[in-house]
Design an enzyme around this catalytic site. Structure first.
Site, PDB file in Angstrom:
ATOM      1  N   LYS A  44      47.627  52.818  46.877  1.00  0.00           N
ATOM      2  CA  LYS A  44      46.227  53.242  46.892  1.00  0.00           C
ATOM      3  C   LYS A  44      45.816  53.937  48.175  1.00  0.00           C
ATOM      4  CE  LYS A  44      44.948  52.027  42.802  1.00  0.00           C
ATOM      5  NZ  LYS A  44      44.197  52.912  41.919  1.00  0.00           N
TER       6      LYS A  44
HETATM    7  N1  PMP Z   1      49.325  47.893  40.451  1.00  0.00           N
HETATM    8  C1  PMP Z   1      48.518  47.540  41.471  1.00  0.00           C
HETATM    9  C2  PMP Z   1      48.894  46.348  42.305  1.00  0.00           C
HETATM   10  C3  PMP Z   1      47.345  48.250  41.714  1.00  0.00           C
HETATM   11  O1  PMP Z   1      46.521  47.885  42.718  1.00  0.00           O
HETATM   12  C4  PMP Z   1      47.030  49.349  40.872  1.00  0.00           C
HETATM   13  C5  PMP Z   1      45.733  50.083  41.082  1.00  0.00           C
HETATM   14  N2  PMP Z   1      44.633  49.389  40.495  1.00  0.00           N
HETATM   15  C6  PMP Z   1      47.898  49.701  39.822  1.00  0.00           C
HETATM   16  C7  PMP Z   1      49.042  48.938  39.659  1.00  0.00           C
HETATM   17  C8  PMP Z   1      47.593  50.819  38.843  1.00  0.00           C
HETATM   18  O2  PMP Z   1      47.515  52.079  39.445  1.00  0.00           O
HETATM   19  P1  PMP Z   1      46.504  53.180  38.895  1.00  0.00           P
HETATM   20  O3  PMP Z   1      45.105  52.681  39.193  1.00  0.00           O
HETATM   21  O4  PMP Z   1      46.810  54.422  39.653  1.00  0.00           O
HETATM   22  O5  PMP Z   1      46.695  53.319  37.440  1.00  0.00           O
END
Ligand code: PMP
Length: 345
Positions: free
Chosen positions: A53
């Protein structure tokens, strides 16, 4: 994302310049049974804020600054399951902004403590209410964004800088690291930013280079609606689950479903079991969504082999295991929640 090309290697003018360029690592012991295929993981815990992130936090702030939405001394307000908050808090600390975050109450205490340690104000909200409920962490963030003077509420679920960050960094890195040989891309889906931005870059570059596009595979959580929505356009019956960071009970507009070929669901137990195996058998101490991601990546590689094809599968591992030490890395916590960790050894 940007190395300081004028300085010595691996030297940066500030923390945000160290975002991205994470290692792509081959699985070995967990994939021993594969013949011609390989599974590679992109270790996003190596970002300076500890997760994938960081990439979107920087991209969203850059966009807000260039559009005048975030001015000197301004406040960043966001609804976050933790990792986006940590990325934003890092960027904010480097640039002198204030942060106010809302989080669902199922998130680990370590994540909340970490955000506070980085100077953010955190509001903990109930998980088990609808998104539209005024108590939900989405609605509380939206309200604080309206109430606090000089506040900017990026909303990662709809912000196009979220997929854009992956189009500009994650996708090109994977293309370069695999020499364009990637055959399958696997990512867990929360906002859908990772899968959408990365897939768009990989598809475009396969086409430019006259190659077959890699198959794009999303990973959803049992209890979430994303897979059902993708498969038949229904919302199903969402229910809460324990694994953190992916799956949703609404459809985020940051997701471009047209770029996705298939979505698989994994349950809490599978995520925890595979994350623990990743730590013990590959030396990669990662979060629960990483467990789900490698479970599906290995299934995909096995399926390719059954079909007589050699696959090069790349799976995203979004974060590190540290925030989950008191949860699924703790045997007592697992037993209290009905799992039998001994049966997973
Ligand atoms: N795994 C974790 C630990 C995350 O923090 C996130 C983001 N919410 C994701 C997966 C999924 O990523 P995205 O939001 O880009 O779909």
């Amino acid at each position: 994302m940007a190395d300081d090309s004028t300085g010595p290697p691996n030297t940066y003018p500030d923390i945000v310049s160290a975002i991205g360029n994470t290692p792509l690592i081959r699985l070995n012991r967990l994939s021993e049974h594969l013949q011609a295929s390989s599974v590679w993981v992109k270790l996003e815990r190596c970002n300076p804020g500890g997760s994938i992130k960081d990439r979107i936090a920087l991209q969203m702030v850059l966009e807000a600054e260039s559009n005048g939405l975030l001015e000197e001394g301004g406040t960043i307000v966001e609804a976050t399951s933790g990792n986006t908050g940590i990325g934003l808090a890092m960027v904010a600390a480097q640039r002198g902004y204030r942060c106010v975050f809302t989080m669902p109450d199922k998130m680990s205490k370590e994540k909340i403590d970490l955000l506070r340690a980085m100077g953010a104000e955190v509001h903990v909200c109930p998980t088990a209410v609808d998104k539209e409920d005024p108590r939900s962490y989405y609605e509380v963030a939206a309200r604080l964004g309206r109430e606090i003077p000089g506040a900017w509420y990026p909303d990662q679920y709809s912000h196009q800088s979220n997929p854009l960050a992956h189009y500009l960094s994650t996708g090109p890195e994977i293309w370069q690291q695999t020499g364009g040989k990637i055959t399958h891309f696997v990512a867990t889906m929360g906002t859908g930013g990772t899968i959408s931005g990365t897939a768009r870059f990989l598809r475009e570059h396969a086409e430019i280079n006259d190659k077959a596009p890699p198959r794009i595979i999303g990973v959803d959580a049992v209890g979430s609606i994303l897979k059902e929505w993708f498969d038949d356009g229904t919302m199903g019956d969402p229910h809460t689950y324990q694994v953190e960071g992916f799956g949703e009970d609404f459809i985020p507009s940051a997701t471009d479903f047209a770029l996705i070929d298939e979505i698989h669901q994994v349950d809490d137990g599978e995520c925890f079991q595979w994350a623990r195996a990743l730590a013990k058998k590959e030396g990669m101490f990662c979060g629960g969504s990483c467990g789900g991601s490698i479970k599906v990546a290995l299934d995909i590689a096995e399926r390719a082999e059954e079909e007589g094809r050699a696959a090069m599968v790349v799976a995203i591992l979004p974060d590190a295991g540290n925030p989950y030490l008191s949860k699924f890395y703790n045997d007592d916590w697992l037993r209290e929640n009905g799992w039998n960790p001994e049966s997973w050894e």
